[in-house]
Design a protein around this motif. Structure first.
Motif, PDB file in Angstrom:
ATOM      1  N   ALA A 572       1.308  -1.274  -0.071  1.00  0.00           N
ATOM      2  CA  ALA A 572       0.008  -0.520  -0.234  1.00  0.00           C
ATOM      3  C   ALA A 572       0.942   1.037   0.106  1.00  0.00           C
ATOM      4  CB  ALA A 572      -0.858  -0.011   1.172  1.00  0.00           C
ATOM      5  N   GLY A 573       2.014   0.852  -0.325  1.00  0.00           N
ATOM      6  CA  GLY A 573       2.207   2.266  -1.006  1.00  0.00           C
ATOM      7  C   GLY A 573       3.910   2.891   0.513  1.00  0.00           C
ATOM      8  N   THR A 574       3.907   2.355   1.042  1.00  0.00           N
ATOM      9  CA  THR A 574       5.035   1.575   1.937  1.00  0.00           C
ATOM     10  C   THR A 574       5.886   0.455   2.498  1.00  0.00           C
ATOM     11  OG1 THR A 574       3.142   0.307   3.335  1.00  0.00           O
ATOM     12  CG2 THR A 574       2.781   2.538   4.219  1.00  0.00           C
ATOM     13  N   GLN A 575       7.268   0.579   3.107  1.00  0.00           N
ATOM     14  CA  GLN A 575       8.209  -0.333   2.516  1.00  0.00           C
ATOM     15  C   GLN A 575       8.485  -0.478   4.231  1.00  0.00           C
ATOM     16  OE1 GLN A 575      11.605   0.125   0.132  1.00  0.00           O
ATOM     17  NE2 GLN A 575      10.227  -1.270  -1.034  1.00  0.00           N
ATOM     18  N   ALA A 576       8.843  -1.617   5.212  1.00  0.00           N
ATOM     19  CA  ALA A 576       9.236  -1.688   6.133  1.00  0.00           C
ATOM     20  C   ALA A 576       9.481  -2.955   6.524  1.00  0.00           C
ATOM     21  CB  ALA A 576       8.673  -2.058   7.328  1.00  0.00           C
ATOM     22  N   THR A 577      10.899  -3.120   7.249  1.00  0.00           N
ATOM     23  CA  THR A 577      11.528  -4.296   6.998  1.00  0.00           C
ATOM     24  C   THR A 577      10.772  -4.380   8.271  1.00  0.00           C
ATOM     25  OG1 THR A 577      13.844  -4.578   6.422  1.00  0.00           O
ATOM     26  CG2 THR A 577      14.074  -5.740   7.855  1.00  0.00           C
ATOM     27  N   ALA A 578      10.513  -6.037   8.460  1.00  0.00           N
ATOM     28  CA  ALA A 578       9.851  -6.594   9.678  1.00  0.00           C
ATOM     29  C   ALA A 578      11.046  -7.620  10.160  1.00  0.00           C
ATOM     30  CB  ALA A 578       8.410  -7.765   9.256  1.00  0.00           C
ATOM     31  N   LEU A 579      11.154  -6.944  11.213  1.00  0.00           N
ATOM     32  CA  LEU A 579      11.813  -8.438  12.583  1.00  0.00           C
ATOM     33  C   LEU A 579      10.856  -8.799  13.667  1.00  0.00           C
ATOM     34  CD1 LEU A 579      14.947  -8.648  13.380  1.00  0.00           C
ATOM     35  CD2 LEU A 579      14.780  -6.791  14.893  1.00  0.00           C
ATOM     36  N   VAL A 580      10.681 -10.490  13.327  1.00  0.00           N
ATOM     37  CA  VAL A 580       9.642 -11.112  14.410  1.00  0.00           C
ATOM     38  C   VAL A 580      10.479 -11.488  15.366  1.00  0.00           C
ATOM     39  CG1 VAL A 580       7.923 -12.548  14.236  1.00  0.00           C
ATOM     40  CG2 VAL A 580       8.354 -10.713  12.237  1.00  0.00           C
ATOM     41  N   LEU A 581       9.915 -11.592  16.769  1.00  0.00           N
ATOM     42  CA  LEU A 581      10.700 -11.689  17.773  1.00  0.00           C
ATOM     43  C   LEU A 581       9.694 -12.106  18.865  1.00  0.00           C
ATOM     44  CD1 LEU A 581      13.294  -8.272  18.691  1.00  0.00           C
ATOM     45  CD2 LEU A 581      13.690 -10.946  16.587  1.00  0.00           C
ATOM     46  N   THR A 582      11.101 -13.461  19.663  1.00  0.00           N
ATOM     47  CA  THR A 582      10.050 -13.695  21.093  1.00  0.00           C
ATOM     48  C   THR A 582      10.120 -12.602  22.242  1.00  0.00           C
ATOM     49  OG1 THR A 582      11.656 -14.853  21.854  1.00  0.00           O
ATOM     50  CG2 THR A 582      10.825 -16.036  20.325  1.00  0.00           C
ATOM     51  N   PRO A 583       9.157 -12.035  23.062  1.00  0.00           N
ATOM     52  CA  PRO A 583       9.097 -11.538  23.959  1.00  0.00           C
ATOM     53  C   PRO A 583      10.581 -11.262  24.384  1.00  0.00           C
ATOM     54  CG  PRO A 583       6.913 -12.481  23.847  1.00  0.00           C
ATOM     55  CD  PRO A 583       8.052 -13.157  22.912  1.00  0.00           C
TER      56      PRO A 583
END
Length: 670
Positions: A572-583
């Motif tokens: 949707a016109g945006t861009q981001a690096t997604a970092l998925v972590l445990t708490p």
């Protein structure tokens, strides 16, 4: 009708012409340079003829080589596409002398309308509304300044030959006129072999609207309504649409009738385009006539149902137009995005290299929505530095403008392209921009909305939540983590994990989520502090560059750069690096020390493959921010490399005439 034609071009336009010729039962001949041996248009054509080295001036622009290829293969006619030889009257004459038909307008029409100075004089005689200006050839910088003072600022300095934004400069102050003249003349000579320029009044806050015309050799001429091409960068079109949101029926008819009158005055006998600059009050002035097929012709084809390439071929073969003006109706709305190999975040510098991933959205018509992708590349192919860096033209058609834009947004998100810098994120940002969606356009749009250049923006609000949920199940669907402890025996299949907790970091924003699996491809997700339960489903696999799924039963498409870890997501016109972590991982990350990187030595680095045109400084010079350091030429466009801050030149590594690669050091600063 012809049995065999030769396409004197390359890339997407050559492929597009081949498709129509094939449908008409006409055999095709491609020509190719050293750089294009494995190009898509060579693979698609029935025959292919090698015509020389990579530089166009030694291959695609050599008339004798094109004629020899026709004679060797028995091609009866030549379609020039756009660019290269498409608007060169001498080429038409040479073909005629060799007994070969030119699929385009007659020599006189090209000569009169292809020269911007002559065309404006002719338009005045034909009583077509024209912009005030000096239509003679400008002799030198002093003459340019004199003319600009007489016309009144701002002025447009423009090459007499050619187009595509090359050889054009806007001067808003007298001090900019002489330099603009020299730059325009230099670009014109390099791109078109003709250094003549002229000057005209520049219309502030204008819109660029053009009328497609079509004529035959039997005095029949029609206009196929209009296209709006106001979204431009450096006078190069970026987005196009048809029809225009500005025009009403009366203005449309008046512009169309003037375009037809001009075409009739030169006995125009092919597809051509009459371009107008329009005020926000719907006033309009003749800009130029392009005596060829336009890059943006697909939007006209989709709203009218007319195949312009087919009509050009039939007219060249002597057939009478089967279309009358009353037959032409506007059917829905079409939008086109030009996908380029360029880096939007680095001042749109052109790029070259190999397409590691190239998977455009599927073409076709579904529920009244059409997706079309005109391209000349394929996965694993190369974008050569010698030619225009266009990758594709992505076009969507729907019953309404809003629907066509929505379809284009989805198609851009579904366009997987990796391995080379590209403008997909910028196109998507434009397509989602509220001002574009409202139709409040002008040719100043990009300069006004992105005054400091374009930088990708991170998703916000509901968009960020969608991306976060998709990222979470991308990670948890592959690395379930906690459920491994529940496996009783190593040889038993792992059961669904229990409820998982994850923190998704999108840039500087973090989202805490709870995920509960429902099935292998379906999850229920809640954000901390929000009781709403979201249902997310997707069969995404790790090697897929596009995430497709549903969120609360609504279809969602997200681009995934699978060559990057963690994933770079576009939506949707945006861009981001997604970092998925445990708490736990997130808590540890928060207390990790910041990395101290050694400051690199300051230097000017070449941002793309380019030729050094000139060096504006010498060692020891103290240079102020914004001052030019050197001029580079890439893809036939001259680019000024300016100082970003006050610097002292300590070393210069290159000289005019040097060919540089991306990353080469041009000069160093003290």
């Amino acid at each position: 009708m012809f049995s065999k034609i030769l396409i004197a071009n390359r890339g997407e336009i050559a492929c597009r012409i081949i498709k129509t010729a094939r449908r008409m039962g006409i055999a095709t001949v491609a020509v190719y340079s050293d750089a294009d041996r494995r190009a898509l248009h060579v693979q698609m054509a029935d025959e292919a003829v090698h015509i020389g080295p990579a530089p166009a001036i030694e291959s695609y622009l050599v008339v004798d080589k094109i004629i020899d290829a026709c004679l060797k293969t028995g091609a009866q006619a030549v379609h020039p596409g756009y660019g290269f030889l498409s608007e060169r009257a001498s080429f038409v004459k040479a073909l005629s002398q060799a007994g070969i038909v030119f699929i385009g307008p007659n020599e006189n029409a090209i000569e009169v309308m292809g020269d911007k100075i002559a065309s404006k004089k002719f338009a005045n005689l034909a009583k077509v509304s024209t912009i005030p200006g000096y239509l003679g050839v400008i002799n030198d910088g002093d003459h340019a300044v004199q003319v600009a003072q007489e016309i009144g600022l701002p002025v447009m300095i423009k090459a007499s030959a050619g187009g595509g934004g090359k050889g054009m400069r806007i001067a808003r102050a007298i001090g900019e006129v002489a330099q603009g003249f020299e730059r325009a003349r230099s670009e014109a000579a390099a791109s078109f072999g003709d250094d003549r320029v002229f000057i005209e009044k520049f219309i502030e806050n204008p819109r660029h609207i053009e009328i497609q015309v079509l004529g035959d050799k039997h005095d029949n001429v029609v206009y196929l309504v209009e296209r709006e091409c106001s979204i431009q960068r450096r006078n190069q079109k970026v987005l196009e649409e048809a029809p225009s949101a500005l025009l009403d029926d009366n203005t449309r008819r008046e512009m169309g009738e003037q375009a037809v009158a001009l075409a009739r005055a030169v006995n125009y006998d092919s597809a051509g385009t009459v371009e107008f600059v329009c005020g926000q009050d719907k006033s309009f002035y003749f800009l130029e006539m392009n005596t060829r097929l336009q890059v943006e012709h697909p939007v006209t084809e989709l709203i009218t149902g007319v195949d312009l390439v087919e009509q050009m071929i039939r007219v060249a073969a002597g057939e009478t137009l089967s279309i009358q003006q009353d037959d032409i109706k506007i059917n829905g709305w079409a939008v086109e995005s030009r996908v380029y190999a360029e880096d939007p975040a680095n001042n749109f510098m052109p790029a070259a290299g190999r397409l590691r991933t190239y998977r455009p959205p599927a073409e076709g018509n579904t529920n009244g929505i059409t997706v079309r992708n005109d391209t000349g590349v394929y996965e694993g192919g190369e974008i050569a530095r010698f030619y225009d860096p266009m990758i594709a033209k992505l076009v969507t058609h729907a019953p309404t403008r809003a629907q066509a834009i929505h379809a284009q947004c989805e198609a851009l998100d579904a366009f997987a392209l990796e391995g080379i810098a590209n403008n997909l994120s910028f196109l998507s940002a434009l397509m989602h921009h509220p001002r574009w969606q409202s139709g409040a356009l002008s040719t100043n749009f990009i300069a006004e909305e992105y005054p400091n250049g374009y930088k990708p923006v991170a998703p916000q609000g509901d968009t960020a939540r969608r991306v976060a949920m998709a990222a979470a199940i991308m990670e948890c669907g592959i690395h379930p983590g906690e459920q491994e402890a529940n496996v009783a025996q190593a040889n038993e299949p792992a059961p669904f994990p229990s409820t998982l907790s994850r923190v998704v970091r999108l840039g500087d924003e973090a989202f805490s989520l709870t995920l509960t699996p429902v099935s292998p491809d379906s999850w229920q997700i809640q954000f901390d502090g929000d009781p709403t339960v979201h249902t997310v489903a997707s069969g995404w696999k790790t090697d897929e560059p596009v995430w497709r799924g549903t969120i609360n039963e609504q279809a969602v498409v997200i681009g995934v750069d699978i060559g990057q870890e963690p994933y770079l997501l576009s939506h949707a016109g945006t861009q981001a690096t997604a970092l998925v972590l445990t708490p736990t991982e997130n808590a540890l990350l928060a207390v990790m020390p910041a990395v101290n990187e050694e400051q690199e030595k300051r230097c000017l680095v070449c941002p793309m493959s380019a030729l050094v045109v000139s060096i504006a400084v010498k060692v020891g010079d103290q240079v102020s921010a914004g001052s030019p350091l050197c001029i580079l030429e890439a893809m036939k466009m001259e680019v000024s490399m300016d100082a970003e801050e006050d610097v002292v030149i300590s070393r210069i590594e290159v000289k005019p005439g040097d060919q540089l690669a991306s990353g080469d050091i041009i000069m160093e600063f003290a």
